[in-house]
Design an enzyme around this catalytic site. Structure first.
Site, PDB file in Angstrom:
ATOM      1  N   SER A 228       0.852  -0.829   0.491  1.00 30.47           N
ATOM      2  CA  SER A 228       0.355   0.331  -0.157  1.00 30.47           C
ATOM      3  C   SER A 228       0.977   1.019  -0.113  1.00 30.47           C
ATOM      4  O   SER A 228       2.397   1.134   0.759  1.00 30.47           O
ATOM      5  CB  SER A 228      -0.521   0.094   1.342  1.00 30.47           C
ATOM      6  OG  SER A 228      -0.251   0.176   2.432  1.00 30.47           O
ATOM      7  N   ASP A 229       0.911   2.545  -0.715  1.00 32.84           N
ATOM      8  CA  ASP A 229       0.889   3.551   0.238  1.00 32.84           C
ATOM      9  C   ASP A 229       0.584   3.417   0.958  1.00 32.84           C
ATOM     10  O   ASP A 229       0.045   3.475   2.651  1.00 32.84           O
ATOM     11  CB  ASP A 229       0.257   4.664  -1.290  1.00 32.84           C
ATOM     12  CG  ASP A 229       1.159   5.716  -1.301  1.00 32.84           C
ATOM     13  OD1 ASP A 229       2.308   6.212  -0.250  1.00 32.84           O
ATOM     14  OD2 ASP A 229       0.640   6.603  -2.226  1.00 32.84           O
ATOM     15  N   TRP A 230       1.737   4.636   1.470  1.00 34.43           N
ATOM     16  CA  TRP A 230       1.497   4.843   3.050  1.00 34.43           C
ATOM     17  C   TRP A 230       0.327   5.467   3.995  1.00 34.43           C
ATOM     18  O   TRP A 230      -0.204   6.847   3.469  1.00 34.43           O
ATOM     19  CB  TRP A 230       2.694   5.658   3.482  1.00 34.43           C
ATOM     20  CG  TRP A 230       4.318   5.726   4.081  1.00 34.43           C
ATOM     21  CD1 TRP A 230       4.561   5.558   5.209  1.00 34.43           C
ATOM     22  CD2 TRP A 230       4.327   4.346   3.779  1.00 34.43           C
ATOM     23  NE1 TRP A 230       5.018   4.365   5.003  1.00 34.43           N
ATOM     24  CE2 TRP A 230       5.559   3.600   4.004  1.00 34.43           C
ATOM     25  CE3 TRP A 230       4.324   3.404   1.977  1.00 34.43           C
ATOM     26  CZ2 TRP A 230       7.088   3.078   3.806  1.00 34.43           C
ATOM     27  CZ3 TRP A 230       5.558   2.172   1.471  1.00 34.43           C
ATOM     28  CH2 TRP A 230       6.761   2.540   2.251  1.00 34.43           C
ATOM     29  N   ASP A 231      -0.464   4.702   4.625  1.00 29.15           N
ATOM     30  CA  ASP A 231      -2.131   5.003   4.818  1.00 29.15           C
ATOM     31  C   ASP A 231      -3.369   4.616   4.506  1.00 29.15           C
ATOM     32  O   ASP A 231      -4.398   5.373   4.166  1.00 29.15           O
ATOM     33  CB  ASP A 231      -2.011   6.490   5.343  1.00 29.15           C
ATOM     34  CG  ASP A 231      -0.772   6.659   7.162  1.00 29.15           C
ATOM     35  OD1 ASP A 231      -0.461   5.955   7.253  1.00 29.15           O
ATOM     36  OD2 ASP A 231      -0.864   8.243   6.084  1.00 29.15           O
ATOM     37  N   ALA A 232      -2.900   4.144   2.889  1.00 27.36           N
ATOM     38  CA  ALA A 232      -3.940   3.917   2.157  1.00 27.36           C
ATOM     39  C   ALA A 232      -5.464   2.962   2.169  1.00 27.36           C
ATOM     40  O   ALA A 232      -6.043   2.858   1.286  1.00 27.36           O
ATOM     41  CB  ALA A 232      -3.115   3.565   0.686  1.00 27.36           C
TER      42      ALA A 232
END
Length: 741
Positions: A228-232
């Protein structure tokens, strides 16, 4: 340290340990399995330089590293070897810091010049972005450092990026927004793919099984980790089911527990968890190079070598450039602190950046009058009048280009524009040095004799700029994006950044130069544009559908490099297509008077379009024009090639099949008479018409070319539903017979 294969390690793990592997540890690591001797892998930001963050005394800090040109600048080199050189340089920093995976490159399309992260992306053209990224990724991974391509997919804005739905039709989705990923992933096989924050047609990218499994893995053959992208992550179980292996950063156990609860309730099978854990294990246990200290001086030399090829000479008239050594000049603007990189998660800490362009220029002349912006317009005008020759430094501030926000305007700051108006009116020979990561409006372009675009060329920006200004280096960069006249001309103007959580990609496939050329909209500087201090001639063009060959000659008095670009035009398109589509390029270095015969492969896929009925790409057989030029607007030669097409699309006849589709496809020939009997009333089946057969020459046929079969009952009294059914059966039988041949 060598480990057992991932499968063997997986067999020794407990279910909670597997679930733990699928959650990040802290901000930058994967989890290890301590009892099995498995360490976690570290990853860091680094599309244009390593950003390794470490905790010191309870606070995060970033280790110093080499700052290379940002993606928009690197792309302007149009040189795959420079892409590889940048990746090799960053990889050396990664090895020294024990970093397993570098989070980059970014290959998202530049749909609008306003996207706040455009400086992190290569191009508005999917073929260019994909092929350039492939060179970068291959070089990175040949060093033993993994590359994580991002942001997958359709991540073209920062506004409401966590929730916005990019609403895009199938054809532009595949042709424009997925194509760069497809090229790079299939050619270079990155170790990881980072999915994007946004939704695509209403569904979170992290939860799209079609995107992450059906397309990425099954169709494209990707075998690495999807993170994932960070916090996605929106729903950890839904994303696991879709094919998301690793959630980043740590969810502090929340994602792990969510997965374990779903397993306990029987909502998912443990095979899904095994699949993801196996991939993360393979990444974490991959053998990496032992840390080796970097030679900082050598790293800077590499940064300078790249910067030299990335700057674009946009304009040069009246012999304004290069400057003469020892020449008296006025230098106006913030030349002592030249901006050299973007801001946000890609920002690199440099121990001692050489960003003082004034000092670099003083190496070539000590006859400089310097007026920073703070000294005001009157001082700047006075210096311009006194010196005559002016080098005016303009550009976007750091606050205009950064992750998390899009620009609201393409204009330069008002204060700069006001000063530019006054200085350009006073100077006898003005030169503008433009520093920015993405296109800006240039209303003063016609009032300056020369303009050098430095982009954001990393820690060596000032050195390279001074070398080019004084002719020590011959500029060879070209734009990998269009500079439009004004924001209102851009294709997404009415649909960027959308309304609340929806952004409609109403312009379809028409972004960048494809749009401007289709609409015949004048631009400030076209895609592929860039000047040199020498000149080049093209001749003896030849080729076929697979490659073009031509002679390129340096007709000037200085050594230089030319970027030769190849564009395709579909001469008889089935669907709306751009006037030109980039399909090949090469950069050739030539001494004065030297000529070389160069061959440029043509990407086969460029002949095809995404057929929404077929659900795949389709190539029409026939004639296409291949053009070679110095830019999309500077075409030097053309040839027509005959392309072998794909088999005609197999679409079964039904009640809403158009008469024209049956008439124009020879596979239906055995059934044309029965189709015509259904469509044409007796009154129009005259001897004269019948003699012309069921062809376009027959007026009765021609009148009904755009009618569908079910409409026959309205215009032909002899037609019935039974005849329609018989017609459908006969046509499909003919189709099946043709397909078997």
């Amino acid at each position: 340290m060598k480990h057992l294969p991932a499968e063997a390690i997986l067999d020794k793990m407990t279910t909670p340990e597997k679930a733990n592997l699928c959650d990040g540890e802290g901000s930058w690591h994967t989890h290890g399995v301590e009892r099995l001797g498995i360490s976690g892998a570290m990853m860091t930001d680094g599309p244009h330089g390593l950003r390794k963050m470490v905790m010191k005394d309870g606070k995060w800090s970033t280790n110093a590293a080499t700052c290379m040109p940002t993606a928009s600048a690197l792309a302007a080199s149009w040189n795959r070897e420079i892409a590889a050189h940048a990746a090799n340089t960053i990889a050396k920093d990664a090895i020294a810091e024990g970093v397993a995976v570098v989070l980059g490159p970014g290959v998202n399309m530049k749909r609008s010049p306003l996207c706040g992260r455009n400086f992190e992306y290569f191009s508005e053209d999917p073929y260019f972005a994909g092929s350039f990224a492939a060179a970068y990724i291959s070089a990175m991974q040949q060093n033993g450092v993994g590359s994580c391509i991002k942001h997958f997919a359709v991540n073209n804005q920062e506004t409401r990026r966590f929730t916005v739905s990019a609403n895009v039709a199938a054809r532009p989705l595949h042709e424009t927004y997925l194509r760069a990923f497809e090229i790079a992933i299939q050619a270079a096989k990155p170790e990881a793919v980072m999915e994007s924050y946004n939704r695509i047609n209403g569904k979170h990218a992290a939860e799209s099984r079609w995107l992450l499994d059906d397309l990425l893995r099954k169709k494209w053959g990707f075998e690495g980790v999807v993170m994932s992208d960070w916090d996605a992550v929106n729903d950890r179980v839904a994303s696991l089911e879709a094919g998301l292996d690793l959630e980043m950063p740590t969810s502090h156990g929340s994602g792990r527990d969510y997965i374990l609860a779903a397993l306990a309730d029987g909502k998912i099978d443990e095979s899904l968890l095994d699949r993801a854990a196996r991939r993360v294990l393979a990444l974490a246990t991959k053998e990496r190079p032992a840390p080796v200290p970097v030679d900082r001086a050598a790293q800077h030399v590499a940064a300078l070598a790249c910067a030299r090829e990335c700057m674009v000479l946009l304009k040069n008239e009246k012999g304004a450039l290069p400057l003469a050594k020892g020449e008296r000049i006025a230098v106006i603007g913030e030349a002592e602190a030249l901006r050299y990189q973007g801001s946000g998660s890609s920002k690199v800490v440099v121990d001692s950046p050489a960003n003082n362009a004034l000092a670099e220029m003083k190496k070539y002349t000590d006859n400089i009058t310097y007026v920073p912006f703070a000294d005001g317009i009157d001082a700047a005008v006075g210096a311009a009048k006194a010196c005559g020759k002016v080098v005016l430094f303009l550009g976007l501030p750091e606050s205009a280009e950064f992750e998390g926000a899009d620009r609201k305007t393409m204009a330069l700051p008002k204060e700069q524009l006001e000063l530019a108006d006054a200085v350009l009116a006073a100077a006898a020979q003005p030169v503008v040095v433009l520093t920015c990561g993405a296109p800006v409006e240039l209303p003063f372009a016609d009032r300056t004799d020369a303009m050098l675009l430095t982009y954001l060329c990393g820690e060596a920006t000032a050195e390279a700029a001074a070398e080019i200004l004084f002719g020590e280096t011959n500029p060879s960069g070209k734009l990998a994006e269009t500079f439009p006249m004004r924001l209102e001309d851009t294709p997404s103007y009415f649909n960027f950044p959308g309304t609340f959580d929806n952004c409609d990609y109403a312009e379809g496939i028409y972004i960048g130069y494809r749009y401007y050329e289709k609409k015949k909209i004048p631009v400030r500087f076209p895609f592929g544009h860039g000047l040199s201090y020498t000149t080049f001639a093209y001749s003896n063009l030849a080729g076929d559908e697979n490659a073009v060959t031509l002679t390129v000659k340096n007709t000037g008095s200085r050594a230089g490099s030319e970027v030769v670009q190849v564009y395709m035009h579909d001469n008889a398109p089935y669907v709306s297509r751009p006037p030109k589509e980039l399909c090949g390029y090469t950069k050739v270095a030539l001494a004065p008077g030297e000529e070389k015969r160069v061959t440029i492969p043509v990407e086969r896929r460029v002949y095809s379009f995404y057929d929404e009925v077929r659900g795949d790409f389709y190539t029409r057989g026939g004639d296409y024009t291949l053009s070679v030029g110095a830019s999309s607007a500077d075409i030097r030669g053309e040839i027509v090639v005959c392309v072998h097409g794909d088999a005609p699309k197999t679409v079964r006849v039904h009640r809403n099949t158009y008469f024209r589709d049956v008439i124009l496809d020879d596979r239906y020939a055995p059934a044309r008479d029965i189709f015509a009997a259904a469509m044409l009333p007796r009154s129009e089946r005259t001897p004269e018409n019948e003699a012309l057969g069921n062809t376009m020459d027959n007026p009765a046929v021609r009148r009904r070319m755009h009618y569908v079969l079910r409409q026959a009952v309205y215009s032909n009294p002899d037609c019935s539903e039974t005849l329609i059914e018989e017609t459908i059966a006969a046509c499909n039988a003919a189709l099946e017979g043709a397909d078997k041949q």
